[in-house]
Scaffold this motif. Structure first.
Motif, PDB file in Angstrom:
ATOM      1  N   VAL A  25       0.860  -1.180   0.000  1.00 14.75           N
ATOM      2  CA  VAL A  25       0.000   0.000   0.000  1.00 14.75           C
ATOM      3  C   VAL A  25       0.896   1.230   0.000  1.00 14.75           C
ATOM      4  N   ASP A  26       0.766   2.065  -1.027  1.00 21.82           N
ATOM      5  CA  ASP A  26       1.548   3.295  -1.103  1.00 21.82           C
ATOM      6  C   ASP A  26       0.856   4.361  -0.266  1.00 21.82           C
ATOM      7  N   LEU A  27       1.424   4.644   0.912  1.00 21.27           N
ATOM      8  CA  LEU A  27       0.862   5.659   1.796  1.00 21.27           C
ATOM      9  C   LEU A  27       1.337   7.059   1.437  1.00 21.27           C
ATOM     10  N   GLY A  28       2.336   7.150   0.583  1.00 21.30           N
ATOM     11  CA  GLY A  28       2.886   8.440   0.202  1.00 21.30           C
ATOM     12  C   GLY A  28       3.891   8.931   1.235  1.00 21.30           C
ATOM     13  N   THR A  29       4.450  10.076   0.968  1.00 21.95           N
ATOM     14  CA  THR A  29       5.477  10.623   1.858  1.00 21.95           C
ATOM     15  C   THR A  29       5.004  11.873   2.592  1.00 21.95           C
ATOM     16  N   ALA A  30       3.723  12.195   2.485  1.00 22.72           N
ATOM     17  CA  ALA A  30       3.203  13.391   3.152  1.00 22.72           C
ATOM     18  C   ALA A  30       3.262  13.256   4.673  1.00 22.72           C
ATOM     19  N   VAL A  31       3.110  12.032   5.172  1.00 23.24           N
ATOM     20  CA  VAL A  31       3.189  11.776   6.614  1.00 23.24           C
ATOM     21  C   VAL A  31       4.576  11.201   6.888  1.00 23.24           C
ATOM     22  N   VAL A  58      -9.208 -14.578   6.448  1.00 21.57           N
ATOM     23  CA  VAL A  58      -9.386 -15.477   7.592  1.00 21.57           C
ATOM     24  C   VAL A  58      -8.374 -16.614   7.565  1.00 21.57           C
ATOM     25  N   GLU A  59      -8.051 -17.113   6.380  1.00 19.90           N
ATOM     26  CA  GLU A  59      -7.140 -18.255   6.280  1.00 19.90           C
ATOM     27  C   GLU A  59      -5.677 -17.879   6.536  1.00 19.90           C
ATOM     28  N   GLN A  60      -5.373 -16.602   6.596  1.00 19.54           N
ATOM     29  CA  GLN A  60      -4.004 -16.140   6.830  1.00 19.54           C
ATOM     30  C   GLN A  60      -3.785 -15.924   8.325  1.00 19.54           C
ATOM     31  N   THR A  61      -2.941 -16.738   8.923  1.00 23.65           N
ATOM     32  CA  THR A  61      -2.690 -16.610  10.355  1.00 23.65           C
ATOM     33  C   THR A  61      -1.307 -16.059  10.661  1.00 23.65           C
ATOM     34  N   ASP A  62      -0.424 -16.045   9.664  1.00 22.60           N
ATOM     35  CA  ASP A  62       0.932 -15.576   9.903  1.00 22.60           C
ATOM     36  C   ASP A  62       1.239 -14.425   8.952  1.00 22.60           C
ATOM     37  N   ALA A  63       1.422 -13.240   9.502  1.00 20.44           N
ATOM     38  CA  ALA A  63       1.692 -12.058   8.682  1.00 20.44           C
ATOM     39  C   ALA A  63       2.816 -11.241   9.303  1.00 20.44           C
ATOM     40  N   HIS A  64       3.558 -10.555   8.451  1.00 21.15           N
ATOM     41  CA  HIS A  64       4.613  -9.643   8.883  1.00 21.15           C
ATOM     42  C   HIS A  64       4.336  -8.303   8.225  1.00 21.15           C
ATOM     43  N   THR A  65       4.412  -7.214   8.995  1.00 25.06           N
ATOM     44  CA  THR A  65       4.111  -5.887   8.454  1.00 25.06           C
ATOM     45  C   THR A  65       5.262  -4.932   8.724  1.00 25.06           C
ATOM     46  N   PHE A  66       5.475  -4.015   7.789  1.00 29.29           N
ATOM     47  CA  PHE A  66       6.445  -2.953   7.992  1.00 29.29           C
ATOM     48  C   PHE A  66       6.168  -1.824   7.014  1.00 29.29           C
ATOM     49  N   ILE A  67       6.688  -0.643   7.327  1.00 25.45           N
ATOM     50  CA  ILE A  67       6.573   0.526   6.451  1.00 25.45           C
ATOM     51  C   ILE A  67       7.973   1.016   6.151  1.00 25.45           C
ATOM     52  N   LYS A  68       8.254   1.226   4.865  1.00 23.26           N
ATOM     53  CA  LYS A  68       9.547   1.759   4.432  1.00 23.26           C
ATOM     54  C   LYS A  68       9.304   2.696   3.264  1.00 23.26           C
ATOM     55  N   ASN A  69       9.816   3.904   3.370  1.00 28.61           N
ATOM     56  CA  ASN A  69       9.674   4.913   2.313  1.00 28.61           C
ATOM     57  C   ASN A  69       8.221   5.154   1.925  1.00 28.61           C
ATOM     58  N   GLY A  70       7.331   5.141   2.910  1.00 29.14           N
ATOM     59  CA  GLY A  70       5.927   5.427   2.656  1.00 29.14           C
ATOM     60  C   GLY A  70       5.132   4.285   2.074  1.00 29.14           C
TER      61      GLY A  70
END
Length: 80
Positions: A25-31, A58-70
């Motif tokens: 997801v491109d959050l942009g660089t405004a924040v 629902v079938e996804q039980t293992d997820a990794h999240t991070f934000i880099k460069n927006g």
């Protein structure tokens, strides 16, 4: 690859691989410093005074999240 529009200026793309999938997801660089957390299958992004929530499949039980460069990246492992 699937594409979905979240708001008027934010797009999400899903990439499928043999061992899982990735949602970007491109959050942009405004924040300058958005934060991300994963709670009970829901990805929560806080950016400025805005909060966005994404429910994982629902079938996804293992997820990794991070934000880099927006860009918010959600890595989902295949549970098959």
């Amino acid at each position: 690859m699937d594409t979905a529009q979240l708001t008027s200026d934010q797009f999400a793309r899903k990439y499928e691989y043999d061992d899982g999938s990735v949602i970007a997801v491109d959050l942009g660089t405004a924040v300058p410093e958005p934060s991300v957390d994963l709670v009970d299958g829901t990805v929560i992004v806080v950016a400025d005074d805005e909060q966005y929530e994404f429910d994982l499949p629902v079938e996804q039980t293992d997820a990794h999240t991070f934000i880099k460069n927006g860009v918010l990246t959600i890595e989902l492992e295949d549970n098959a």
